[in-house]
Each structure stands twice: as structure tokens, then as C-alpha cells.
Design an enzyme around this catalytic site. Structure first.
Site, PDB file in Angstrom:
ATOM      1  N   ASP A  18      41.402 -36.111 -10.316  1.00  0.00           N
ATOM      2  CA  ASP A  18      41.163 -36.872  -9.110  1.00  0.00           C
ATOM      3  C   ASP A  18      39.990 -37.515  -9.406  1.00  0.00           C
ATOM      4  O   ASP A  18      38.859 -37.452 -10.196  1.00  0.00           O
ATOM      5  CB  ASP A  18      40.742 -35.873  -8.030  1.00  0.00           C
ATOM      6  CG  ASP A  18      42.133 -35.070  -7.498  1.00  0.00           C
ATOM      7  OD1 ASP A  18      43.131 -35.486  -7.839  1.00  0.00           O
ATOM      8  OD2 ASP A  18      41.862 -34.116  -6.846  1.00  0.00           O
ATOM      9  N   MET A  19      39.589 -38.513  -8.415  1.00  0.00           N
ATOM     10  CA  MET A  19      38.484 -39.623  -8.564  1.00  0.00           C
ATOM     11  C   MET A  19      37.140 -38.699  -8.478  1.00  0.00           C
ATOM     12  O   MET A  19      36.177 -38.780  -9.177  1.00  0.00           O
ATOM     13  CB  MET A  19      38.485 -40.509  -7.608  1.00  0.00           C
ATOM     14  CG  MET A  19      37.435 -41.503  -7.666  1.00  0.00           C
ATOM     15  SD  MET A  19      37.419 -42.782  -6.250  1.00  0.00           S
ATOM     16  CE  MET A  19      36.821 -41.788  -4.823  1.00  0.00           C
TER      17      MET A  19
END
Length: 220
Positions: free
Chosen positions: A66-67
Site C-alpha cells: 500500500d502507498m
């Protein structure tokens, strides 16, 4: 992907932290705030894949973080390694360990969350528990330390569903601090970034198959 009301401003320096490099593998330490792959819009082009390609044009993404999650990511440097690693992830032959700080004190010392997940389509990219239509999702967890208002835990996902650790901790009643998607107002304000770090990844090396572990020191 960034939320609609968030400006995408990934850290610029260093360009890429390389943990390991050989003829088959590139292992990097992804910072929080950087996408793994480019988004749909031109302003979301900066990502691990793009930065890796500047240094190693043959680098190919194998898996994603995930970012807002930091930590160990492995990329392949040739087609054979890409196939080999892709099958390992697909067949769950890899071992992952994450460190997280979650809101409140978890009463037990360890446990397992077994809750199937699916996309919450009207609220993408959010995921949700769906016991009928969801895909199997399993997470082992263990308390590392208890802080004044938080618990540091080791998370070992046995499946690789999108946002699995974030949803499972929320369902356990202890959302990950700094999580803008699944946290409460209090837990969201409990940290300046998502307190989730991919600390360790064990794979079979594409050249010879030896178990190989890569690790990154947790930054929080």
C-alpha cells in the site's frame, strides 16, 4: 491509491533505498507515501516501479505494498526470475512479517484473524468483510510491546488480500494508528503516517531455490 482529498507528495530523497541487488533480484526499502506502481493520472506516475527503472531498466514489479505502508519489496531483474517469484506469491510460498502500532491495548498476547474480504465497490479502494462472497483472508498476530495508549504487534499474513492487515486489525477492535481509511478519528490522529511496516520477507531465490530473507528496520 491516494484518497480524493489527499495531495500525492511522496518523499523525493533518497530516490531508492536498495537492500539487495544481484543478477535476479532487486530488493528495496519502500518509504511510506510512495506508490508501488503508477496510478491512473499523470501526477501519480512517481512510484517504486518508475524509480527502480531509472536505475535498473529491466526491473519488474512482483508484488505491491500500500502507498502508506513502508518496508521490504522485491522486484525481478529478468523474465525467469519474474515467473519464479510470481508463482511463489501466487502459491503462498513466501513468508511475510509486518510490524504495526495499533490503537489501545490488546488483551490477549497472540491470536489469528480469519475473516474473508472483498472490495467495498461504492467506497473503493476500501475493503470489507464479507462472510459469504469474500475471499479467504488469514492473519496471525502477536503482541510485541504495550505502550501507554497503543500496542506494537507483529503481523504475519497467510494470504495476500488488499488492505488485509488494516481491515483485520480494525475488526479486532484495534485499528492501525494513522490509518486514513479504517481508523477512528482518534486513531487516525494518533500518528503522522500509517504505522505499518513490512519488516521481513522470505522467498526462495530464483537461482537455486535457497530460502532467502530480506529485512528492513522499522522506522517508528
Amino acid at each position: 491509491m491516494p484518497l480524493p482529498d489527499r495531495v500525492y507528495a511522496p518523499p523525493r530523497e533518497p530516490l531508492l533505498v536498495v537492500l539487495h541487488h544481484d543478477p535476479d533480484l532487486l530488493v528495496v526499502d519502500k518509504p511510506s507515501g510512495l506508490l508501488s506502481v503508477p496510478g491512473k493520472h499523470p501526477w501519480l506516475a512517481d512510484c517504486v516501479a518508475a524509480r527502480a527503472a531509472l536505475l535498473y531498466p529491466e526491473a519488474r514489479i512482483v508484488h505491491r505494498l500500500d502507498m502508506d505502508t513502508s518496508g521490504v519489496m522485491v522486484l525481478a531483474l529478468n523474465a525467469a526470475a519474474h515467473r519464479h517469484l510470481g508463482l511463489q506469491f501466487e502459491r503462498r510460498h513466501v513468508s511475510k512479517a509486518y510490524v504495526a502500532r495499533v490503537a489501545g491495548h490488546i488483551a490477549q498476547d497472540s491470536g489469528t484473524v480469519d475473516l474473508p474480504l472483498c472490495t467495498d465497490w461504492p467506497n473503493r479502494p476500501r475493503q470489507m468483510v464479507d462472510r459469504e462472497a469474500g475471499r479467504a483472508a488469514l492473519t496471525n498476530w502477536r503482541v510485541l510491546t504495550r505502550e501507554e495508549h497503543a500496542t506494537r504487534v507483529l503481523l504475519e499474513p497467510l494470504t495476500g488480500r488488499s488492505h488485509q492487515l488494516r481491515v483485520h486489525m480494525r475488526e479486532l477492535g484495534h485499528p492501525i494508528l494513522g490509518d486514513p481509511l479504517y481508523g477512528t478519528p482518534e486513531s487516525q490522529n494518533g500518528a503522522s503516517r500509517l504505522q505499518l511496516h513490512a519488516e521481513r520477507l522470505t522467498i526462495r531465490h530464483p537461482n537455486g531455490g535457497a530460502p532467502t530473507t530480506f529485512a528492513s528496520i522499522c522506522p517508528f
